[in-house]
Design a protein around this motif. Structure first.
Motif, PDB file in Angstrom:
ATOM      1  N   GLN A   1       0.830  -1.194   0.000  1.00 18.89           N
ATOM      2  CA  GLN A   1       0.000   0.000   0.000  1.00 18.89           C
ATOM      3  C   GLN A   1       0.877   1.262   0.000  1.00 18.89           C
ATOM      4  O   GLN A   1       1.676   1.480   0.911  1.00 18.89           O
ATOM      5  CB  GLN A   1      -0.898   0.016   1.230  1.00 18.89           C
ATOM      6  N   PRO A   2       0.776   2.124  -1.019  1.00 16.42           N
ATOM      7  CA  PRO A   2       1.583   3.356  -1.033  1.00 16.42           C
ATOM      8  C   PRO A   2       1.090   4.330   0.033  1.00 16.42           C
ATOM      9  O   PRO A   2      -0.118   4.473   0.255  1.00 16.42           O
ATOM     10  CB  PRO A   2       1.362   3.907  -2.447  1.00 16.42           C
ATOM     11  N   MET A   3       2.012   4.983   0.679  1.00 13.13           N
ATOM     12  CA  MET A   3       1.677   5.905   1.750  1.00 13.13           C
ATOM     13  C   MET A   3       2.175   7.298   1.412  1.00 13.13           C
ATOM     14  O   MET A   3       3.238   7.468   0.801  1.00 13.13           O
ATOM     15  CB  MET A   3       2.300   5.439   3.078  1.00 13.13           C
ATOM     16  N   LEU A   4       1.401   8.302   1.819  1.00 11.99           N
ATOM     17  CA  LEU A   4       1.841   9.683   1.660  1.00 11.99           C
ATOM     18  C   LEU A   4       2.948   9.985   2.669  1.00 11.99           C
ATOM     19  O   LEU A   4       2.836   9.651   3.842  1.00 11.99           O
ATOM     20  CB  LEU A   4       0.672  10.643   1.881  1.00 11.99           C
ATOM     21  N   THR A   5       4.015  10.585   2.197  1.00 12.03           N
ATOM     22  CA  THR A   5       5.139  10.932   3.070  1.00 12.03           C
ATOM     23  C   THR A   5       4.690  11.972   4.094  1.00 12.03           C
ATOM     24  O   THR A   5       4.060  12.975   3.746  1.00 12.03           O
ATOM     25  CB  THR A   5       6.313  11.480   2.242  1.00 12.03           C
ATOM     26  N   GLN A   6       5.030  11.752   5.353  1.00 12.55           N
ATOM     27  CA  GLN A   6       4.617  12.649   6.428  1.00 12.55           C
ATOM     28  C   GLN A   6       5.783  13.419   7.037  1.00 12.55           C
ATOM     29  O   GLN A   6       5.636  14.008   8.113  1.00 12.55           O
ATOM     30  CB  GLN A   6       3.915  11.833   7.526  1.00 12.55           C
ATOM     31  N   LYS A   7       6.928  13.420   6.336  1.00 14.15           N
ATOM     32  CA  LYS A   7       8.065  14.142   6.881  1.00 14.15           C
ATOM     33  C   LYS A   7       8.914  14.692   5.741  1.00 14.15           C
ATOM     34  O   LYS A   7       9.688  13.971   5.123  1.00 14.15           O
ATOM     35  CB  LYS A   7       8.914  13.222   7.776  1.00 14.15           C
ATOM     36  N   PHE A   8       8.737  15.966   5.438  1.00  9.59           N
ATOM     37  CA  PHE A   8       9.582  16.682   4.491  1.00  9.59           C
ATOM     38  C   PHE A   8       9.483  18.169   4.819  1.00  9.59           C
ATOM     39  O   PHE A   8       8.579  18.606   5.548  1.00  9.59           O
ATOM     40  CB  PHE A   8       9.194  16.387   3.042  1.00  9.59           C
ATOM     41  N   LYS A   9      10.408  18.928   4.336  1.00 10.77           N
ATOM     42  CA  LYS A   9      10.570  20.313   4.822  1.00 10.77           C
ATOM     43  C   LYS A   9       9.349  21.177   4.550  1.00 10.77           C
ATOM     44  O   LYS A   9       8.985  22.035   5.377  1.00 10.77           O
ATOM     45  CB  LYS A   9      11.818  20.938   4.215  1.00 10.77           C
ATOM     46  N   GLU A  10       8.690  20.999   3.396  1.00 14.46           N
ATOM     47  CA  GLU A  10       7.521  21.824   3.096  1.00 14.46           C
ATOM     48  C   GLU A  10       6.377  21.530   4.066  1.00 14.46           C
ATOM     49  O   GLU A  10       5.652  22.449   4.482  1.00 14.46           O
ATOM     50  CB  GLU A  10       7.055  21.580   1.654  1.00 14.46           C
ATOM     51  N   LEU A  11       6.220  20.267   4.451  1.00 13.92           N
ATOM     52  CA  LEU A  11       5.159  19.923   5.389  1.00 13.92           C
ATOM     53  C   LEU A  11       5.470  20.479   6.777  1.00 13.92           C
ATOM     54  O   LEU A  11       4.560  20.927   7.497  1.00 13.92           O
ATOM     55  CB  LEU A  11       4.997  18.404   5.451  1.00 13.92           C
ATOM     56  N   THR A  12       6.729  20.462   7.157  1.00 10.21           N
ATOM     57  CA  THR A  12       7.114  21.053   8.444  1.00 10.21           C
ATOM     58  C   THR A  12       6.795  22.536   8.482  1.00 10.21           C
ATOM     59  O   THR A  12       6.272  23.062   9.478  1.00 10.21           O
ATOM     60  CB  THR A  12       8.611  20.824   8.688  1.00 10.21           C
ATOM     61  N   GLU A  13       7.086  23.229   7.386  1.00  9.94           N
ATOM     62  CA  GLU A  13       6.774  24.664   7.315  1.00  9.94           C
ATOM     63  C   GLU A  13       5.274  24.897   7.360  1.00  9.94           C
ATOM     64  O   GLU A  13       4.803  25.843   8.009  1.00  9.94           O
ATOM     65  CB  GLU A  13       7.364  25.251   6.030  1.00  9.94           C
ATOM     66  N   LEU A  14       4.503  24.040   6.682  1.00  8.21           N
ATOM     67  CA  LEU A  14       3.047  24.191   6.699  1.00  8.21           C
ATOM     68  C   LEU A  14       2.502  24.011   8.103  1.00  8.21           C
ATOM     69  O   LEU A  14       1.624  24.786   8.543  1.00  8.21           O
ATOM     70  CB  LEU A  14       2.420  23.171   5.743  1.00  8.21           C
ATOM     71  N   ASP A  15       2.986  23.014   8.830  1.00 11.13           N
ATOM     72  CA  ASP A  15       2.504  22.795  10.201  1.00 11.13           C
ATOM     73  C   ASP A  15       2.810  23.997  11.088  1.00 11.13           C
ATOM     74  O   ASP A  15       2.009  24.368  11.963  1.00 11.13           O
ATOM     75  CB  ASP A  15       3.153  21.536  10.782  1.00 11.13           C
ATOM     76  N   GLU A  16       3.965  24.619  10.883  1.00  9.31           N
ATOM     77  CA  GLU A  16       4.307  25.811  11.671  1.00  9.31           C
ATOM     78  C   GLU A  16       3.360  26.964  11.362  1.00  9.31           C
ATOM     79  O   GLU A  16       2.965  27.723  12.254  1.00  9.31           O
ATOM     80  CB  GLU A  16       5.751  26.218  11.397  1.00  9.31           C
TER      81      GLU A  16
END
Length: 538
Positions: free
Chosen positions: A260-275
């Protein structure tokens, strides 16, 4: 000849005639039945074919005497790696071999000493048999980027134009044949009894084995009768609530979940979005924060675009009105999807965009003087660096309630994704060596739900559902939770599409010789069937 065999001959075009489907005929020991079938059906199809190669095969075979012709038929039907419109029969060396072997076979048949077991050994090309056929010698070819060598006997007969010595093939530059047979792995085409898939998909560096899921899918495809099922098109539906997964036992389901392919939950753009989202993600808080934030990064511009889209309705309204389908796409869906794709500079287009691959499939067999059929259209597409359509979308209105609309859109999207996958392979091999996990992506927006899909190949085309989320339509009911999930999932999905495009951009170049071989292999991919259009009840 039974009804299924008769139907196959009558309904299959000569260009798609595949001998592997007729291997069971070789189990018959009645020479009259085999010869009658060969003369009345196969030769007739060759004679009436529009292809010059087929007519050349007829001219040669029609001059062969009955016993030799019968033996040619038996050998070729049993040799399951030869396929597609009887083309190997036009080679003179194949006829010569059959003529020599038929003499011994005819003697044994007359004497009544040939058992079914020895005949089976003869057809499968095993060790020394009563007919004098010795074990077939195979040469392995190491394909770049693949740990699994490819049998030289699996390479299509176009290879003979470049290498006449089958025992010393050096197909790809810098890849000499191994000195010993490799260990059989899960993806090794040697374990595929028919070699029907490995013949061209293995050349294209695609994996052709997947536990025992593939045989179960073949059984399901034969038994299903649902109008909007994707299995007739060779698409294994592995999405949430699919009819195919409901037929599997727990062990098979675990096998599917491992891939099952999974969406990556750790990359720099996502970290910036969470902030940027912070702990308080209510509309008032996120609006105040974003409208006072410098738009100096792609992620900030993405989030600003989403908040700005909602500010057209909130806070002077608490619920987004019932927008028309296209208006809802531009007002609500576009900021999430196109905004996330813009973060990675992926070019995208909205509203009734022609699906290139659909037009290619519909008009593949048409002459330029004929009227061309129109391509299907998608509500949104995205393209890679080579202008291949890597993402397709089907959308409905934001308050759509008709579940049939959801099933129809999913059916159309699944077929379109397979068309795009096939088209991408054909274009990639014009210059590059395809990577092993080539994929296309899809998005379906129904009512307020956004579903993310991925199409790849593992013995069959597989349609995965990677994730889903609900687009917030009310300012008061669950807005913060839905808004956060929609922003994060859209960005994660865009990141996965960007990774696929990045891998495609780093593919190794092919030599001209390799382009010809792989180009032919890509052309042999079975197209999506032209299933009859579904009709809505009045």
């Amino acid at each position: 000849m039974n009804n299924d065999q008769t139907r196959y001959f009558d309904s299959t075009p000569a260009s798609q005639f595949n001998l592997k489907d007729w291997a069971k005929i070789a189990d018959s020991l009645d020479p009259a039945t085999l010869d009658q079938l060969w003369t009345s059906q196969a030769l007739r199809r060759l004679r009436n074919s529009e292809r010059e190669a087929d007519r050349a095969a007829y001219n040669r075979l029609s001059r062969v005497k009955q016993p030799e012709r019968l033996e040619i038929f038996s050998i070729v039907v049993a040799d399951r790696k030869l396929k597609a419109s009887l083309r190997p029969l036009v080679t003179q060396d194949k006829i010569n071999v059959a003529l020599q072997q038929s003499k011994d076979l005819a003697k044994e048949v007359r004497k009544g000493k040939l058992s079914k077991q020895s005949l089976k050994a003869t057809r499968t090309g095993g060790s020394e048999s009563p007919t004098g056929i010795t074990e077939e010698q195979t040469t392995h070819v190491r394909y770049p980027g693949s740990l699994t060598p490819i049998l030289s006997t699996q390479i299509p007969d176009a290879l003979s134009a470049f290498n006449h010595d089958s025992d010393s093939i050096e197909f790809f530059q810098g890849s000499p044949p191994p000195t010993s047979s490799p260990a059989v792995t899960e993806d090794d085409p040697q374990r595929d009894t028919s070699l029907s898939i490995a013949g061209h998909f293995a050349l294209l560096n695609q994996r052709t084995r997947w536990s025992n899921i593939l045989p179960r899918f073949e059984e399901y495809r034969q038994d299903q009768n649902w109008t909007l099922d994707l299995s007739p098109d060779g698409i294994m539906d592995l999405t949430l609530g699919s009819r195919f997964t409901a037929t599997l036992d727990d062990q098979d389901l675990l096998t599917i979940l491992e891939d099952q392919p999974m969406l990556t939950q750790k990359f720099k753009e996502l970290t910036e979005l969470d902030e940027l989202l912070g702990e308080d993600c209510s509309f008032e808080a996120i609006s105040e924060r974003m409208f006072n934030t410098p738009l100096n990064t792609p992620v900030r511009r993405f989030l600003y675009g989403v908040v700005h889209a909602y500010s057209r309705y909130f806070p002077w309204k608490t619920v987004i009105p019932a927008l028309e389908e296209k208006q809802g796409m531009f007002a609500i869906l576009c900021p999430f999807i196109q905004g996330a794709l813009d973060v990675y500079h992926i070019e995208s287009f909205m509203s009734e965009i022609a699906i290139t691959a659909s037009g290619e499939r519909k008009n593949a067999d048409k002459d330029y003087g004929e009227r061309m059929e129109k391509s299907r259209r998608a509500d949104m597409i995205a393209v890679d660096s080579e202008d291949n359509q890597v993402l397709l979308s089907e959308c409905s209105s934001i308050y759509e309630k008709d579940k049939r609309k959801f099933a129809e859109d999913k059916w159309k999207l699944g077929r379109a994704l397979k068309d795009s996958w096939d088209s991408t392979v054909r274009k990639v091999v014009q210059s590059y060596h395809p990577h092993q996990d080539l994929a296309t992506f899809g998005i379906q927006f129904f009512s307020h739900r956004l579903v993310f899909y991925k199409m790849d190949f593992r013995g069959e085309h597989r349609l995965w559902q990677m994730d889903s989320c609900d687009i917030p339509l009310q300012m008061s009911t669950g807005f913060e939770k839905k808004f956060r999930a929609s922003c994060r999932n859209s960005l994660c999905f865009a990141h996965m599409v960007a990774e696929e495009i990045c891998v495609r951009g780093a593919l190794p170049f092919l030599s001209m010789k390799e382009k010809i071989i792989l180009g032919r292999a890509a052309q042999r991919i079975k197209p999506t069937t032209d299933s009859p259009p579904f009709k809505k009840a009045h």
